[in-house]
Write an enzyme that holds these catalytic residues in place. Sequence first.
Site, mmCIF file in Angstrom:
data_model
loop_
_atom_site.group_PDB
_atom_site.id
_atom_site.type_symbol
_atom_site.label_atom_id
_atom_site.label_comp_id
_atom_site.label_asym_id
_atom_site.label_seq_id
_atom_site.Cartn_x
_atom_site.Cartn_y
_atom_site.Cartn_z
ATOM 1 N N LYS A 124 0.845 -1.204 0.000
ATOM 2 C CA LYS A 124 0.000 0.000 0.000
ATOM 3 C C LYS A 124 0.879 1.253 0.000
ATOM 4 O O LYS A 124 0.600 2.215 -0.722
ATOM 5 C CB LYS A 124 -0.946 -0.021 1.218
ATOM 6 C CG LYS A 124 -2.037 -1.069 1.052
ATOM 7 C CD LYS A 124 -2.824 -1.365 2.315
ATOM 8 C CE LYS A 124 -3.775 -2.531 2.039
ATOM 9 N NZ LYS A 124 -4.500 -3.015 3.215
ATOM 10 N N GLN B 238 -4.615 -1.623 9.393
ATOM 11 C CA GLN B 238 -4.469 -2.939 8.765
ATOM 12 C C GLN B 238 -5.115 -4.012 9.649
ATOM 13 O O GLN B 238 -4.848 -4.088 10.845
ATOM 14 C CB GLN B 238 -2.976 -3.256 8.545
ATOM 15 C CG GLN B 238 -2.720 -4.555 7.811
ATOM 16 C CD GLN B 238 -3.254 -4.548 6.373
ATOM 17 O OE1 GLN B 238 -3.192 -3.549 5.673
ATOM 18 N NE2 GLN B 238 -3.787 -5.686 5.941
ATOM 19 N N ASP C 22 -11.097 3.015 4.109
ATOM 20 C CA ASP C 22 -11.479 1.611 3.929
ATOM 21 C C ASP C 22 -13.000 1.448 3.864
ATOM 22 O O ASP C 22 -13.492 0.351 3.604
ATOM 23 C CB ASP C 22 -10.932 0.768 5.101
ATOM 24 C CG ASP C 22 -9.839 -0.182 4.656
ATOM 25 O OD1 ASP C 22 -9.676 -0.345 3.426
ATOM 26 O OD2 ASP C 22 -9.156 -0.767 5.518
#
Length: 291
Positions: A52, A96, A119
């Site tokens: 990422k 994460q 997200d």
Amino acid sequence: MKIINGKEISQSIRQDLKNKVEELSKKTSRVPGLATILVGEDPASKVYVGSKIKACEQVGIKSFHNPLPATATQEEIIDLIQKLNANPEVDGILLQLPLPNGQTPDKCINSISPDKDVDGLHPFNAGMLTLVKSWKEIVDQKLLVSCTPMGVVYLLKYSNIDIQGKNVVVLGRSNLVGKPVSMLMLANNATVTIAHSRTQNLKEITKKADILIAAIGKAKFVTKDFIKDGATVIDVGINRAADKKLYGDVDFEAVKDMNINITPVPGGVGPMTITMLLHNTILAFERHNNL
Ligand code: NAP
């Protein structure tokens, strides 16, 4: 069989995103910023976060990496998130998952400011996705939607596969993939059926799908007899087998002589997920700058 090449589509979108970042930085003298939080040392999570950060560099997004030890408490994670919420250089925050030691992430996710929730997992953004009436509203409102489901829509759109009026069957009903992808299909005027582990006569249902989206996490589960001739099959599954290779939820070898469009694993949905994270970070930046 026609392959939907997620890698190629993803590269083409990343080039557009790079151009967009250049244009935005000329307008605002700033570039979008993404903060990543990695709790613990899980090797797979480290690789994901590394990819990422690398992808951010590729398109000119500034990344701020925040590693925390596996012993970090929920309060410590939330404390970090609140600092990032207040940091004007940070447009997006990515925690994460999964968290180590079986910690549930809900309270941490809920502490991310909804307008930095790249997200798309905060209840506000997940809820907004059920309230919008159309894809146009999603785009116009710059809604932050879960990255993998958003990637599925972009794969279909870039492959010129019509969604409107089509029978879409989604296998799986998770908050991460199944539910949001179903909402996105609905917003694109599909007729949507959501199937799960308690669904009866599964094959009869999937056989009616013009677009079949498999997100169940079971290697090679979907075989020829699940799929209608001419269908489009989007394989979200990523399953690591004993031979250490990655397999999708679809038995690719068994269906490859069918007259279908299909995403491979790897190289289908996977590359789109990170691309959509970049896309969401840019949307968040535009919103913060009233653009
Ligand atoms: P999940 O939370 O485990 O959800 C799996 C869903 O599949 C559940 O709704 C479950 O039904 C359903 N299911 C399980 N077995 C089934 C069966 N035999 N028949 C019908 N439905 C069944 O998984 P997830 O997070 O949604 O992820 C799904 C897959 O996508 C995994 O392989 C994951 O690694 C992959 N994934 C890939 C990406 C990417 O970037 N490409 C991103 C995220 C996830 P119940 O609700 O009834 O239990």
